[in-house]
Structure formats: structure tokens, C-alpha cells
Design a protein around this motif. Structure first.
Motif, PDB file in Angstrom:
ATOM      1  N   UNK A 405       0.833  -1.203   0.000  1.00 26.32           N
ATOM      2  CA  UNK A 405       0.000   0.000   0.000  1.00 26.32           C
ATOM      3  C   UNK A 405       0.864   1.247   0.000  1.00 26.32           C
ATOM      4  N   UNK A 406       1.881   1.266   0.821  1.00 30.09           N
ATOM      5  CA  UNK A 406       2.748   2.437   0.892  1.00 30.09           C
ATOM      6  C   UNK A 406       3.471   2.686  -0.424  1.00 30.09           C
ATOM      7  N   UNK A 407       3.941   1.629  -1.059  1.00 32.72           N
ATOM      8  CA  UNK A 407       4.634   1.795  -2.343  1.00 32.72           C
ATOM      9  C   UNK A 407       3.666   2.314  -3.403  1.00 32.72           C
ATOM     10  N   UNK A 408       2.461   1.753  -3.434  1.00 29.65           N
ATOM     11  CA  UNK A 408       1.473   2.197  -4.417  1.00 29.65           C
ATOM     12  C   UNK A 408       1.023   3.625  -4.153  1.00 29.65           C
ATOM     13  N   UNK A 409       0.787   3.957  -2.887  1.00 28.31           N
ATOM     14  CA  UNK A 409       0.304   5.295  -2.545  1.00 28.31           C
ATOM     15  C   UNK A 409       1.354   6.361  -2.845  1.00 28.31           C
ATOM     16  N   UNK A 437       4.250  20.814   0.320  1.00 25.64           N
ATOM     17  CA  UNK A 437       4.700  20.377   1.648  1.00 25.64           C
ATOM     18  C   UNK A 437       4.027  19.090   2.110  1.00 25.64           C
ATOM     19  N   UNK A 438       2.750  18.942   1.804  1.00 26.98           N
ATOM     20  CA  UNK A 438       2.042  17.728   2.199  1.00 26.98           C
ATOM     21  C   UNK A 438       2.635  16.507   1.506  1.00 26.98           C
ATOM     22  N   UNK A 439       2.926  16.639   0.225  1.00 31.63           N
ATOM     23  CA  UNK A 439       3.516  15.532  -0.515  1.00 31.63           C
ATOM     24  C   UNK A 439       4.901  15.174  -0.011  1.00 31.63           C
ATOM     25  N   UNK A 440       5.708  16.184   0.307  1.00 36.70           N
ATOM     26  CA  UNK A 440       7.062  15.945   0.820  1.00 36.70           C
ATOM     27  C   UNK A 440       7.004  15.214   2.166  1.00 36.70           C
ATOM     28  N   UNK A 441       6.114  15.660   3.048  1.00 38.29           N
ATOM     29  CA  UNK A 441       5.976  15.025   4.360  1.00 38.29           C
ATOM     30  C   UNK A 441       5.544  13.570   4.222  1.00 38.29           C
ATOM     31  N   UNK A 442       4.588  13.305   3.312  1.00 37.83           N
ATOM     32  CA  UNK A 442       4.112  11.937   3.105  1.00 37.83           C
ATOM     33  C   UNK A 442       5.244  11.039   2.613  1.00 37.83           C
ATOM     34  N   UNK A 445       7.906  10.297   5.442  1.00 35.92           N
ATOM     35  CA  UNK A 445       7.442   9.328   6.429  1.00 35.92           C
ATOM     36  C   UNK A 445       7.470   7.915   5.867  1.00 35.92           C
ATOM     37  N   UNK A 446       7.062   7.761   4.636  1.00 36.19           N
ATOM     38  CA  UNK A 446       6.980   6.434   4.032  1.00 36.19           C
ATOM     39  C   UNK A 446       8.368   5.851   3.791  1.00 36.19           C
ATOM     40  N   UNK A 447       9.329   6.689   3.431  1.00 32.57           N
ATOM     41  CA  UNK A 447      10.684   6.199   3.228  1.00 32.57           C
ATOM     42  C   UNK A 447      11.271   5.638   4.526  1.00 32.57           C
ATOM     43  N   UNK A 448      10.865   6.228   5.654  1.00 35.24           N
ATOM     44  CA  UNK A 448      11.315   5.722   6.953  1.00 35.24           C
ATOM     45  C   UNK A 448      10.616   4.410   7.293  1.00 35.24           C
ATOM     46  N   UNK A 449       9.321   4.334   6.989  1.00 37.53           N
ATOM     47  CA  UNK A 449       8.511   3.209   7.436  1.00 37.53           C
ATOM     48  C   UNK A 449       8.681   1.947   6.593  1.00 37.53           C
ATOM     49  N   UNK A 450       8.998   2.080   5.326  1.00 37.84           N
ATOM     50  CA  UNK A 450       9.043   0.898   4.453  1.00 37.84           C
ATOM     51  C   UNK A 450      10.012  -0.176   4.954  1.00 37.84           C
ATOM     52  N   UNK A 451      11.264   0.165   5.308  1.00 33.75           N
ATOM     53  CA  UNK A 451      12.146  -0.892   5.825  1.00 33.75           C
ATOM     54  C   UNK A 451      11.705  -1.420   7.188  1.00 33.75           C
ATOM     55  N   UNK A 452      11.104  -0.542   8.004  1.00 30.58           N
ATOM     56  CA  UNK A 452      10.669  -0.959   9.333  1.00 30.58           C
ATOM     57  C   UNK A 452       9.609  -2.056   9.244  1.00 30.58           C
ATOM     58  N   UNK A 453       8.755  -1.972   8.224  1.00 33.13           N
ATOM     59  CA  UNK A 453       7.698  -2.960   8.060  1.00 33.13           C
ATOM     60  C   UNK A 453       8.247  -4.362   7.769  1.00 33.13           C
TER      61      UNK A 453
END
Length: 538
Positions: A405-409, A437-442, A445-453
Motif C-alpha cells: 500500500x505504501x509503495x502504491x500510494x 509540503x504535504x507531498x514531501x511530508x508523506x 514518512x513512508x521512506x522511513x517506514x518501508x524498511x521498518x515494516x
């Protein structure tokens, strides 16, 4: 974007967001606003537009399914607006896949669409079996509470999940209006059950004291081998999997009236309501749970059921569990509907290859819904359910949903932020100055979370095959095959979203947006951007 009105001898048609001067499809006088907007994006109208803003939200909220989602993913842990902006600009069933292709341009668009499309399909196809597995587990846990001697077996969980999936397949094959009404009722029940649960848990709790101290509720009980900070991020899996449902509105855009406005509003409504109500329910669980280890290791095999048994009288616990089961059933059906629309949209553009795409893109003449896509997804879901017999491997269908989902979003949002910028043609609903700014923040966050998952709970000598996080393998192996397939063969015939209705969008509108040829139609694009900048953010 400003609303341009085109007048014919028979009617005046107001079309928002997609038409530049000269971009009008043939026979536009016979089209509704939504049909004309869809035509400008390259597709003919095939579904009945019988979803409203409310019923679209109903499906999206049902797919998010706060109560059953939190209950089902209690194992894993005690960028919405940017997507809404894309949905307003490009309201198609393909959703993120279509947006990625448009934003990346003709050179890289097919690859961007390929990656986004397959990742998003992985999300959708794992949704129904994971939700239905959670629903079946809670039903069997209820049976265990009523009869403590009963211990559910894997084959029983599989067969019950299979039965639920068949029921969802039948409902999702019905006419659009029936599906819309079913989900409308389901969402009302969902909201009522959630509110009742939030009231009942603290009111009927038999524990003394009823609430744990704030230090305990807000403290970190780390049962992993990782530092506390990493453990907190790993617990986000439950939230990510729960909130991955808000894109369902995007995929129903072609069945929704006034889609360019109703669809993004539905996405925002889903995200906002899910954030608030989900926080309340999670906080309530944190304050009232007695023994986390006991809930996780309960013989019931369902932590949420064990938690309810800890704090509530038996009959009250069964009542709350029953409401959760009802919500889970509604959620699974919403997931099945969304998944079928994704499969249909991708098959329409040949994403599944020459053999599968033909049958999957057919719309039933009787119901005007993609029945073949419904049952294809159901069949794949049944195969995924065989992971039940692999023990903890079944958990992968939850984690793969979150990662995919994160990769697709993020793919279309990243392309928009990094490469398109101010050249993005906004729809009537947009973020204005907050868009970038909203796109950059999203993305950050996702770049941090993807490996954590992909982290397992344990490491070093404590890590065994049973405790391994199989997300990388379950997602990575098929995705590697998909990428190899593209480079070896698919790039020869897959060109991204196709045009199956005559229109004049590509030669002007999309060229200007994507910046395919610097300077091409630049004057017209500048005029349109100037017009768009006068529209205040919605």
C-alpha cells in the motif's frame, strides 16, 4: 481548476478540471459532466454512476473498518490529503495507477504505472482474505469463549474463511445500486458498533481499577529485540494496515456522480474519521488492558477476544465480539468491491497480460459490474489462505498489504512532488499552497517506514523461522518477477493506460502537464495555470 462551460444547441455542459480549450471529446453533447471528464482521461463510461458521496465514503469507511481492523491486527501493535488531490484531478477506477502514468509521462509512465498497479493490486487482493481470516478467527474465538474445551483447528479457520469469501464474492457481483445500499447500511452499523464499543468497554469493565495509570498506558512495553524507538515504529503496522482503506473511494470514482469533488471529499472524510475514532479506541484499549502478554498468548488465538474476556463479563464480552464480527464482515465485503474495481481497471489496460486481461475487463451486461474480476480476486485470495497451514506465515498477508500500500500510494505522489511540481493540473478539490509540503511530508514518512515494516520482532540468535518476518519474501518475490517480466517482455506491449474512446486530451493537455516536450503548447499551459491559480483551495 476553473469551471469551463461549453454550450451546444441542446444543452449547456459544465465540465471541471480536465478540459483545456480544444480538448473536447467527440459527442460531448450527449455526455454528462462525469462521463465527459472520464472521456477526457481516456475512458468510456461502462459502469452505472449510482454511488453518491455518502455511499462512496461508506465503502471506504467499511474497507478501513476501524473496529475489526484494530481487533485483527492487535498482534502487531498496541498521506491522505495528497491522494485526495490526485483523485480530484484524475477520477478513474485505476486510481493511483492512472495518476502515476500521467505524471511520469510517456517515457517512464508505463514503468511507473506497472509498479504502482501491481503493488496496489497486491494490496487489494490480500485485503479480502486478511479481513475474512480475522473475521473467521473472531467467530471461532467466540465459540471458544462459549465452550472453553473447544480449540479451533487450522482447517476449520480455513473453511470458515472460505465461506465468508464466497459470500462476499456473491454480494460484490450484484448491481452497483445494491452494493452501494449494502455498504451504506454496513457503514451505519459499523459506526454504531464502534461508538457502542467505546462506551461499553469503560462502563462495563470489571477490573479494579478500571483504568491503568497514564504512565502505563502511554509507556512502552517492548517485547522485541529492537530499541524502544524502533519497536514503536514497528507497531505502526496495525495503523498502516487499518488506514490503507481510504483509497477505496478513488477506485469507485467511475461509479460516483460528481466524482471530481465527491471522491476526494470521501477520502478526506475517511482519513479524518478514522484518525479520530481509531485514536480513541486504541487509547481506550491501552488504558483498560490488564495483561498484554496473556492476551497475546491466549489459547483463544485472537488477542482482541482475550482482551475483552479480561475486562468484561462473559456475555458483554461476547456481545462486543459479535459487533466486531459484524463490522468485519462488512469490511471484507468493501475490500472485495474495491479489489474488483482495481483488477478491472488494470485489465482494461492490459496489465494482466494478453490472456487474463480480456476476461477480467468484461463488465456483466446484467449487473453492470466486473463480475469476472470479483471471482478472479476471490480465487487468488483462497490460494493465499493456504498460508493458514504455514503457521505464522499467515501474518504476511497483513504486512504485505501495508508495505505494498505504501509503495502504491507514494509512487504517484513522489513523482508529482519531485518532477511535476507546479505543472500539476489540479482538480476542483486541491490543497493550494499546502500541496507540495504535504507531498514531501508523506514521502519522507513512508521512506522511513518501508524498511521498518520488514523487520522481524527478534534478531540474532533469538530469530527463528517461526518468528521471521516474511514480508520481504511474500512481497519481494512476486514483485521481482513482475519487474523482470516488464523488462523482458511486458514493455513491448504494455504502454500504460490506454485510450478506448476518441478524445483530444493527449495531444495537448497531458503533454503540457507532463512536460513531455519542453515548450510544446507552453502558451496554452501557462494560460490554464494562470486560470487555476485564481481558484481558492477547497
Amino acid at each position: 481548476m476553473e469551471e469551463r462551460r461549453r454550450t451546444s444547441s441542446s444543452q449547456t455542459l459544465a465540465v471541471a478540471t480536465v478540459f483545456a480549450d480544444g480538448d473536447v471529446p467527440d459527442h460531448i453533447q450527449e455526455m454528462s459532466e462525469d462521463e465527459a471528464a472520464l472521456a477526457a482521461l481516456g475512458y468510456k463510461q461502462e459502469f452505472k454512476r449510482e454511488f453518491s458521496a455518502w455511499t462512496t465514503f461508506a465503502v471506504s469507511f467499511a474497507v478501513m473498518g476501524l473496529l475489526p481492523s484494530i481487533a485483527s491486527t492487535m498482534w502487531f501493535g498496541i498521506g491522505y490529503a495528497s491522494m485526495a488531490e490526485l483523485a480530484s484531478s484524475m477520477p478513474t477506477s485505476g486510481g493511483l495507477y492512472y495518476a502515476a502514468a500521467v505524471l511520469a509521462g510517456p517515457k517512464y509512465g508505463p514503468l511507473a504505472a506497472w509498479i504502482t498497479g501491481w503493488s496496489n493490486w497486491f494490496v487489494q487482493v490480500t485485503g479480502p482474505p486478511s479481513v475474512d481470516y480475522g473475521c473467521a478467527s473472531m467467530i471461532l474465538a467466540a465459540a471458544s469463549i462459549m465452550n472453553p474445551e473447544y480449540v479451533p483447528q487450522n482447517y476449520q479457520t480455513f473453511l470458515l474463511t472460505l465461506l465468508i469469501m464466497i459470500a462476499h464474492g456473491c454480494i460484490s457481483s450484484m448491481p452497483t445500486l445494491w452494493i452501494a445500499n449494502f455498504n451504506s447500511v454496513g457503514t451505519v452499523v459499523n459506526i454504531l458498533c464502534l461508538c457502542i464499543t467505546i462506551v461499553v468497554i469503560p462502563a462495563a469493565a470489571t477490573t479494579t481499577p478500571r483504568f491503568r495509570p497514564s504512565a502505563s498506558a502511554w509507556g512502552i512495553q517492548n517485547s522485541t529485540d529492537w530499541p524502544d524507538g524502533v519497536a514503536v515504529l514497528m507497531s505502526f503496522l496495525s495503523i498502516i494496515w487499518t488506514m490503507s482503506g481510504y483509497d477505496a473511494s478513488f477506485h469507485l470514482a467511475e461509479e460516483c456522480s460528481n466524482a471530481a469533488i465527491a471522491t476526494p471529499r470521501s477520502i478526506v472524510m475517511t482519513a479524518a474519521s478514522g484518525s479520530v475514532l481509531g485514536f480513541v479506541l486504541n487509547a481506550l484499549i491501552a488504558y483498560t488492558i490488564v495483561d498484554v502478554d496473556a492476551a497475546m498468548g491466549s489459547e483463544l488465538g485472537q488477542p482482541f477476544a482475550a482482551y475483552l474476556q479480561q475486562i468484561l463479563p462473559r456475555n458483554v464480552a461476547l456481545a462486543v465480539l459479535a459487533m466486531t464480527i459484524v463490522c468485519a464482515f462488512s469490511m471484507g465485503q468493501g475490500c472485495m468491491v474495491a479489489a474488483s474495481r482495481v483488477a478491472f481497471a488494470y485489465a482494461r489496460d492490459g496489465c494482466f497480460g494478453p490472456l487474463l486481461s480480456g476476461p477480467l475487463k468484461r463488465v456483466s451486461r446484467r449487473t453492470r459490474t466486473p463480475v469476472n474480476a470479483v471471482w478472479f480476486n476471490a480465487g487468488v485470495g483462497v490460494l493465499l489462505l493456504l498460508l493458514i497451514f504455514g503457521g505464522p506465515a499467515i501474518d504476511a498477508i497483513f504486512s504485505i498489504g501495508a508495505l505494498a500500500a505504501y509503495i502504491a500510494f507514494t509512487t504517484p505522489i513522489f513523482i508529482k512532488v519531485a518532477f511535476v511540481g507546479g505543472r500539476f493540473r489540479r482538480g476542483p478539490w486541491h490543497l493550494g499552497r499546502l500541496s507540495q509540503p504535504s507531498g514531501v511530508a508523506a514521502c519522507a514518512f513512508i521512506l522511513v517506514m518501508m524498511p521498518v515494516l520488514c523487520f522481524p520482532a527478534y534478531r540474532g540468535e533469538n530469530l527463528t523461522l517461526v518468528d521471521m518476518n516474511w514480508t520481504c519474501l511474500v512481497y519481494g518475490a512476486p514483485m521481482t518477477f513482475i519487474l523482470v517480466w516488464f523488462w523482458v517482455n511486458a514493455h513491448k506491449w504494455f504502454k500504460g493506460p490506454k485510450i478506448n474512446i476518441e478524445h483530444h486530451m493527449l495531444h495537448l493537455g497531458l503533454v503540457g502537464v507532463e512536460g513531455i516536450e519542453p515548450g510544446a503548447d507552453a502558451k496554452q499551459v501557462d494560460i490554464e495555470r494562470a486560470s487555476e491559480s485564481k481558484t481558492p483551495p477547497a
